[in-house]
Design a protein around this motif. Structure first.
Motif, mmCIF file in Angstrom:
data_model
loop_
_atom_site.group_PDB
_atom_site.id
_atom_site.type_symbol
_atom_site.label_atom_id
_atom_site.label_comp_id
_atom_site.label_asym_id
_atom_site.label_seq_id
_atom_site.Cartn_x
_atom_site.Cartn_y
_atom_site.Cartn_z
ATOM 1 N N LEU A 321 0.821 -1.197 0.000
ATOM 2 C CA LEU A 321 0.000 0.000 0.000
ATOM 3 C C LEU A 321 0.862 1.257 0.000
ATOM 4 O O LEU A 321 0.583 2.217 -0.719
ATOM 5 N N VAL A 322 1.906 1.262 0.829
ATOM 6 C CA VAL A 322 2.794 2.424 0.883
ATOM 7 C C VAL A 322 3.420 2.674 -0.484
ATOM 8 O O VAL A 322 3.438 3.807 -0.988
ATOM 9 N N ALA A 323 3.932 1.611 -1.123
ATOM 10 C CA ALA A 323 4.615 1.768 -2.410
ATOM 11 C C ALA A 323 3.685 2.326 -3.477
ATOM 12 O O ALA A 323 3.992 3.327 -4.138
ATOM 13 N N ILE A 324 2.534 1.711 -3.641
ATOM 14 C CA ILE A 324 1.671 2.115 -4.749
ATOM 15 C C ILE A 324 0.969 3.433 -4.449
ATOM 16 O O ILE A 324 0.772 4.263 -5.354
ATOM 17 N N LEU A 325 0.596 3.681 -3.171
ATOM 18 C CA LEU A 325 -0.070 4.934 -2.858
ATOM 19 C C LEU A 325 0.885 6.114 -2.964
ATOM 20 O O LEU A 325 0.483 7.211 -3.357
ATOM 21 N N VAL A 326 2.147 5.920 -2.607
ATOM 22 C CA VAL A 326 3.140 6.979 -2.775
ATOM 23 C C VAL A 326 3.335 7.266 -4.267
ATOM 24 O O VAL A 326 3.395 8.425 -4.694
ATOM 25 N N ALA A 327 3.435 6.203 -5.080
ATOM 26 C CA ALA A 327 3.622 6.397 -6.521
ATOM 27 C C ALA A 327 2.419 7.126 -7.124
ATOM 28 O O ALA A 327 2.582 8.072 -7.911
ATOM 29 N N VAL A 328 1.202 6.701 -6.762
ATOM 30 C CA VAL A 328 0.002 7.356 -7.285
ATOM 31 C C VAL A 328 -0.097 8.785 -6.754
ATOM 32 O O VAL A 328 -0.495 9.714 -7.477
ATOM 33 N N GLY A 329 0.268 8.971 -5.483
ATOM 34 C CA GLY A 329 0.264 10.316 -4.913
ATOM 35 C C GLY A 329 1.237 11.245 -5.628
ATOM 36 O O GLY A 329 0.942 12.421 -5.850
ATOM 37 N N MET A 330 2.395 10.722 -6.002
ATOM 38 C CA MET A 330 3.343 11.515 -6.781
ATOM 39 C C MET A 330 2.766 11.870 -8.146
ATOM 40 O O MET A 330 2.920 12.995 -8.623
ATOM 41 N N LEU A 331 2.094 10.921 -8.757
ATOM 42 C CA LEU A 331 1.495 11.166 -10.068
ATOM 43 C C LEU A 331 0.440 12.262 -9.974
ATOM 44 O O LEU A 331 0.322 13.113 -10.861
ATOM 45 N N ARG A 332 -0.324 12.231 -8.879
ATOM 46 C CA ARG A 332 -1.378 13.234 -8.701
ATOM 47 C C ARG A 332 -0.778 14.607 -8.360
ATOM 48 O O ARG A 332 -1.203 15.629 -8.904
ATOM 49 N N SER A 333 0.210 14.630 -7.456
ATOM 50 C CA SER A 333 0.803 15.901 -7.031
ATOM 51 C C SER A 333 1.572 16.588 -8.149
ATOM 52 O O SER A 333 1.648 17.812 -8.199
ATOM 53 N N SER A 334 2.150 15.802 -9.038
ATOM 54 C CA SER A 334 2.919 16.382 -10.139
ATOM 55 C C SER A 334 2.038 16.977 -11.227
ATOM 56 O O SER A 334 2.513 17.765 -12.054
ATOM 57 N N GLY A 335 0.764 16.590 -11.247
ATOM 58 C CA GLY A 335 -0.138 17.053 -12.285
ATOM 59 C C GLY A 335 -0.218 16.127 -13.485
ATOM 60 O O GLY A 335 -1.039 16.339 -14.379
ATOM 61 N N ALA A 336 0.636 15.096 -13.505
ATOM 62 C CA ALA A 336 0.632 14.166 -14.637
ATOM 63 C C ALA A 336 -0.672 13.389 -14.714
ATOM 64 O O ALA A 336 -1.170 13.091 -15.809
#
Length: 449
Positions: A321-336
């Motif tokens: 959960l930590v790995a995938i939620l951090v990756a998705v959170g980065m995708l969302r925060s970056s605007g991508a």
């Protein structure tokens, strides 16, 4: 999953980096106070990315901790039902259907019993219990295989059904929905049942249709010389044990009646779903405990044993959960993510599959832990939520499909099958149909967002 994880992080970093360069270029240059300019402009894209990473990691741990108690509750109930013999009841119900689907497998062969137990465990959402039965079934089916290393028709059909098996109780998905704050965590029961029935029918039809186009062929001398110690084992110990087991089954009319009731449950839950929903979880608790007690199970001790397993499962998925939620959170925060959602929505939204749910549909056949993480990130997104159309849709897709490539790799690897023939095609057709059926039933019940 390694490539997917790296790709998400890389896209997020490149997008945020590009925005950071634009942000710096637009800031005042000569003679300006950089600190005041930065404060006026707000957080930079890279700062937003860093904050999103930390927030996502903390949110993943909070979600996993909240999931511990709920997962322990549901797996505790499942343990009571399992020890009460519910698997045996389901096995007797589907045995008359199985002997007709697999005419090349003798009714009293160990393969038949193992396949039935695997499908029964899958129907109850007991993934951990289903896998050992499935591997045992593949080893027993390989004892009937005239061409070692090549999938038989029975193997292909079994795995196609396995990857789309009818799920009566998607306990883990319900638990995650409850942990995400859903007011109706069990509301996916009718949608999941509908999608899995449709996908299972599609899997059976595809496997039976394509098997004629992928002939088994004649074995080579190298294939006949393959070492298969499990075959000798089934020819001795397991055959003797199998003969001592109870292979009785209910009459065919009882099986057909049960199947008919299951199909009729779909429109019943659609019509009376709002009235039934509040009773589902308390009814499960009382019903499973009464069932176990009437069957002579020490329900408290069994519940505790299952709850311990639920505690362990919740803790095991925390790193994922930590790995995938951090990756998705980065995708969302970056605007991508916003860019991709806007592009994909042009094609998928008219079909009832919003772009927010598309990553879930694509990832589900590849990774179970990754798809659980993506589902969790969608359900906990304040802009979406578990009780929205997208929330119901991704939950239904999760509960009505399987990690196809993982299942094929594990089960075929257990018997050293390299030539899988039409198995992958049938399984992927079942996955696609599961998504289509999920969209159809969720659009009808909950409407598109």
């Amino acid at each position: 999953m390694n490539v997917l994880f790296l790709a998400i992080v890389l896209i997020a970093c490149l997008t945020a980096g590009y925005k950071q360069l634009q942000w710096q270029a637009s800031a005042p240059q000569a003679g300006a106070d950089w600190a005041n300019a930065a404060a006026t402009a707000g957080a930079s894209p890279m700062e937003q990315l860093s904050a999103g990473m930390i927030a996502s990691a903390a949110g993943a741990v909070e979600l996993a901790i909240g999931l511990v108690g709920i997962m322990a509750l549901f797996l505790g109930l499942m343990k009571v039902a399992e020890e009460g013999g519910l698997l045996t009841v389901i096995a007797k119900l589907i045995r008359p259907l199985m002997v007709r689907l697999f005419p090349q497998v003798p009714p009293n062969h160990p393969a038949m019993g193992a396949m039935i137990l695997n499908m029964s465990a899958t129907a109850l959402g007991l993934g951990n219990a289903a896998t050992p039965f499935g591997i045992r079934a593949m080893q027993a089916l390989d004892a009937l295989n005239a061409r070692p290393g090549t999938a038989t028709n029975a193997m292909a059909l079994f795995l196609a059904i396995n990857t789309s098996g009818v799920t009566l109780l998607p306990a883990k998905v319900i638990a995650i929905r409850a942990a995400s704050g859903s007011m109706d965590p069990a509301g996916i029961l009718p949608t999941t049942l509908f999608a899995t029935i449709v996908s299972t029918v599609a899997a059976i039809v595809a496997a039976l249709l394509f098997q004629r186009y992928f002939p088994v062929g004649q074995p080579t001398s190298q294939e006949l010389a393959m070492e298969r110690p499990w075959v000798k084992e089934f020819q001795v110990d397991d055959i003797r044990q199998n003969q001592a087991q109870d292979h009785s089954a209910y009459p065919l009319w009882v099986s057909m009646l049960a199947l008919g009731c299951m199909v009729l449950a779909i429109p019943a839950t659609i019509v009376w779903g709002k009235a039934i929903a509040p009773w589902i979880v308390p009814g499960m608790m009382l019903g499973f405990l009464l069932f176990g007690w009437l069957r002579g199970v020490r329900i408290y001790e069994s519940f505790i044993a299952g709850a311990k397993d639920g505690f362990d499962v919740a803790l095991r998925i925390m790193p994922y959960l930590v790995a995938i939620l951090v990756a998705v959170g980065m995708l969302r925060s970056s605007g991508a993510l916003d860019v991709m959602v806007g592009f994909l929505a042009i094609f998928t939204a008219p079909l009832g599959l919003p772009a927010e749910a598309l990553p879930m549909a694509l990832l589900r056949p590849l990774s179970g832990s990754g798809s659980y993480g993506v589902m969790s990130s969608i359900l906990t997104d304040p802009a979406i939520g578990p009780d929205s159309y997208v929330g119901y849709l991704v939950s239904t897709i999760m509960g009505s499909s399987e990690t196809t490539f993982y299942v094929l790799a594990v089960y075929f690897g257990a018997v050293q099958v390299r030539r899988i023939r039409h198995t992958l095609i049938a399984a992927l057709i079942a996955d696609v149909v599961a998504v289509m059926a999920s969209v159809a039933i969720c659009s009808y019940l909950f409407g598109q967002a």
